[in-house]
Design an enzyme around this catalytic site. Sequence first.
Site, PDB file in Angstrom:
ATOM      1  N   HIS A   1      -4.616  -7.414   9.220  1.00 48.57           N
ATOM      2  CA  HIS A   1      -4.622  -6.817   7.885  1.00 48.57           C
ATOM      3  C   HIS A   1      -4.203  -5.357   7.929  1.00 48.57           C
ATOM      4  O   HIS A   1      -4.203  -4.680   6.910  1.00 48.57           O
ATOM      5  CB  HIS A   1      -6.032  -6.923   7.296  1.00 48.57           C
ATOM      6  CG  HIS A   1      -7.074  -6.288   8.158  1.00 48.57           C
ATOM      7  ND1 HIS A   1      -7.378  -6.754   9.426  1.00 48.57           N
ATOM      8  CD2 HIS A   1      -7.845  -5.210   7.975  1.00 48.57           C
ATOM      9  CE1 HIS A   1      -8.310  -5.993   9.955  1.00 48.57           C
ATOM     10  NE2 HIS A   1      -8.598  -5.053   9.107  1.00 48.57           N
ATOM     11  N   CYS A   2      -3.839  -4.864   9.113  1.00 44.60           N
ATOM     12  CA  CYS A   2      -3.502  -3.433   9.201  1.00 44.60           C
ATOM     13  C   CYS A   2      -2.049  -3.208   9.602  1.00 44.60           C
ATOM     14  O   CYS A   2      -1.232  -2.749   8.814  1.00 44.60           O
ATOM     15  CB  CYS A   2      -4.381  -2.755  10.245  1.00 44.60           C
ATOM     16  SG  CYS A   2      -6.118  -3.005  10.022  1.00 44.60           S
ATOM     17  N   ILE A   3      -1.753  -3.555  10.869  1.00 41.78           N
ATOM     18  CA  ILE A   3      -0.477  -3.142  11.460  1.00 41.78           C
ATOM     19  C   ILE A   3       0.736  -3.641  10.689  1.00 41.78           C
ATOM     20  O   ILE A   3       1.641  -2.856  10.392  1.00 41.78           O
ATOM     21  CB  ILE A   3      -0.414  -3.558  12.945  1.00 41.78           C
ATOM     22  CG1 ILE A   3      -1.667  -3.124  13.692  1.00 41.78           C
ATOM     23  CG2 ILE A   3       0.841  -2.999  13.607  1.00 41.78           C
ATOM     24  CD1 ILE A   3      -1.975  -1.657  13.597  1.00 41.78           C
TER      25      ILE A   3
ATOM     26  N   VAL B   1       0.923  -4.470   7.672  1.00 36.87           N
ATOM     27  CA  VAL B   1       0.773  -4.221   6.232  1.00 36.87           C
ATOM     28  C   VAL B   1       0.957  -2.747   5.885  1.00 36.87           C
ATOM     29  O   VAL B   1       1.729  -2.377   5.003  1.00 36.87           O
ATOM     30  CB  VAL B   1      -0.628  -4.694   5.770  1.00 36.87           C
ATOM     31  CG1 VAL B   1      -0.943  -4.218   4.357  1.00 36.87           C
ATOM     32  CG2 VAL B   1      -0.723  -6.216   5.864  1.00 36.87           C
ATOM     33  N   ASP B   2       0.268  -1.896   6.637  1.00 34.42           N
ATOM     34  CA  ASP B   2       0.206  -0.477   6.255  1.00 34.42           C
ATOM     35  C   ASP B   2       1.570   0.208   6.119  1.00 34.42           C
ATOM     36  O   ASP B   2       1.774   0.973   5.159  1.00 34.42           O
ATOM     37  CB  ASP B   2      -0.686   0.296   7.243  1.00 34.42           C
ATOM     38  CG  ASP B   2      -2.133  -0.233   7.203  1.00 34.42           C
ATOM     39  OD1 ASP B   2      -2.426  -1.055   6.307  1.00 34.42           O
ATOM     40  OD2 ASP B   2      -2.931   0.131   8.070  1.00 34.42           O
TER      41      ASP B   2
END
Length: 427
Positions: free
Chosen positions: A262-264, A266-267
């Site tokens: 949910h981070c790499i 997406v951000d």
Amino acid sequence: MKNNKKQTVCVIGLGYVGLPLAIQCALKGYTVYGLDKDQEKIKKIRAGKSPLKDKFIESNLPKVSLRVDADEKVICQADIVLICVPTPVDKNFYPNLEPVKSAAEAVAKNLKKGQLVIVESTINPGVCEEVVEPIFAAKGYRIGKDYEMAHCPERINPGDPKWNVTNINRVVGSFTAKGLKKAKEFYESIIDAEIYPMKTIRAAEAVKIMENSFRDINIAFVNELAKSFDRLGIDIVDVIRGAATKPFSFMPHWPSCGVGGHCIPVDPYYLIERAKLSGFDHEFLKIARKINNSMPEYTVEILQDALNEIKKPMNGVRVGILGLSYKANVGDLRETPSLKIIDLIKKHKARVEVFDPYFPQMSTVKNLKELLRRSEAIVLATDHQEFKEILPEIFYQHKIKVIVDGKNCLNKEALKKYGIIYKGIGH
Ligand code: SAJ
């Protein structure tokens, strides 16, 4: 900062970020309300049961009494409100700030004068000023007069045995000196680590985006090298290990079948889209995303090449997928490359069996042995410990002919000794 005993906190969003935070606040003496839309999750938490596989939550939830609810009216009981809701992207990789907006709406509707509102969700520079603050201004609330706002980007690393909400350094930014002071003191009261004050709230928003874009770019770098070195007959894992002997200014990253979570993945899109509004095109971030998004397809191409070596068409071949989760030893499907790999293999009319111990209900077989029994070829998409421990002879005994190791985590030499066609990602 008033004594914790009297301070009340309300955490909005009780997931990987919000629930450990709520627990830690309670352990540090705050009265804690937890707000979440998921009734199932609320029921479990009320029963002292962790809704997530997470060591910190599982061991500490029974020690605290959280007042969890779905009713946003509890917000007005709090001195400090923490917004910890997801910031995903849609299928076109476009940022979705709806969860943040609806959380901010709920806070503005139930604001208590003097509250400190902290956004922990990962957001791009500008969101606090351009999206969140206007929601409060629309109700006549002014920062500094009616409430304070700060941003402290979450840094939870799911499944990490060492780093958790109690000991990870944090950065915090605010619109006012008073808001910064209050936020810094709050985090210093619950975390035994550095709380670094940023000069502006935009800078605080930019830190997390930069941290994760840095990781995405570096992974894309080794993924591109993996593709190039595959053609040059160079083992990229050996090269990275060699480069990592340099005692300074090198940081190893590893190629794989894809970048999930949910981070790499997406951000970077949050910055790419916001920068466009200021007329700037993040070519480098976009190329990195394109390379990382191409890895599931590259993995299936490798499978196809390996099957060609034994003159087996993809159509009809029995392929076993090891792992659904985006990351080892956690149960999390967000942006997982595994589902993309499965889709692509099915498009080639191969017969697919799937096993992930963290997702029995999504596995097509009961256990690992059954998966191996039903497969001729294996694609490892998640490096769960259970898969890394499979002895090479087990694959041989089950007559597995091809293994594509999407995480370069199996014993290549030993498998080759059994006559198995082993293909890693650049390895
Ligand atoms: N991956 C690679 N190569 C690498 C590292 C990761 O292909 O060298 C893949 C993983 O397989 C996974 C994806 O990238 O599919 C993301 O992996 P991750 O290790 O970055 O795990 P995340 O998504 O849980 O990232 C979190 C992030 N934490 C926060 O955003 C607060 C990230 O900042 C951390 O750097 C990361 O954990 C970490 O270091 O483990």
